[in-house]
Write an enzyme that holds these catalytic residues in place. Structure first.
Site, PDB file in Angstrom:
ATOM      1  N   CYS A  66       0.828  -1.210   0.000  1.00 39.10           N
ATOM      2  CA  CYS A  66       0.000   0.000   0.000  1.00 39.10           C
ATOM      3  C   CYS A  66       0.866   1.266   0.000  1.00 39.10           C
ATOM      4  CB  CYS A  66      -0.916  -0.047   1.227  1.00 39.10           C
ATOM      5  SG  CYS A  66      -1.782   1.482   1.596  1.00 39.10           S
ATOM      6  N   CYS A 102       0.125   3.751   2.782  1.00 40.06           N
ATOM      7  CA  CYS A 102       0.601   3.184   4.048  1.00 40.06           C
ATOM      8  C   CYS A 102       2.091   3.449   4.219  1.00 40.06           C
ATOM      9  CB  CYS A 102       0.349   1.674   4.102  1.00 40.06           C
ATOM     10  SG  CYS A 102      -1.393   1.206   4.003  1.00 40.06           S
TER      11      CYS A 102
END
Length: 152
Positions: free
Chosen positions: A72, A75
């Site tokens: 991600c 993230c």
């Protein structure tokens, strides 16, 4: 021509060596974010396998859990911010991270459908979350509101 190639290679090596000697900000501080497994989450934060009516926080200080995945992009951008906050709030707030791909049962139990997600767990009261990539000042605002009941 060969002389130019050697000079270019030597300059490139000099630049690489020089850059590797520059200390980074991350090296100056320790990372106060602990990675949790599902079992550790159940022991340190709360037992997610019990019904919501039996919720009981197990920590001694407020906690923030960063739910992420290695693939991600947002993230990965949030991770250094969480590390900075963990260092800023060391001894006041516990910071954890959980890989949603490694903790599927926990993620499902908490209804995590989007990441990154920060779960704010106060010592008293129910956990609250924010989903998405937020800048550090906005996360500080959330911390102050959720844990210390102050805002700007």
């Amino acid at each position: 021509m060969a002389q130019k190639s050697r000079i270019t290679v030597l300059l490139s090596l000099l630049i690489v060596v020089s850059l590797s000697c520059i200390p980074t900000k991350a090296a100056d501080k320790t990372d106060n974010v602990k990675t949790l497994t599902q079992a550790q989450f159940a022991e340190l934060v709360f037992d997610y396998t019990k019904p919501a009516s039996e919720y009981a926080f197990l920590g001694k200080r407020p906690a923030i859990i960063d739910f992420y995945a290695v693939w991600c992009g947002p993230c990965r951008k949030l991770s250094p911010i969480v590390s900075e906050l963990a260092n800023d709030y060391a001894g006041k707030i516990d910071f954890y991270k959980v890989d949603v791909d490694s903790a599927e049962q926990l993620s499902k139990a908490l209804g995590i459908s989007s990441i990154p997600m920060l779960l704010f767990v106060p010592v008293e009261g129910k956990p609250q979350s924010i989903v998405g990539l937020y800048p550090k000042p906005e996360i500080i605002e959330a911390i102050n509101y959720m844990f210390f009941r102050t805002s700007k």
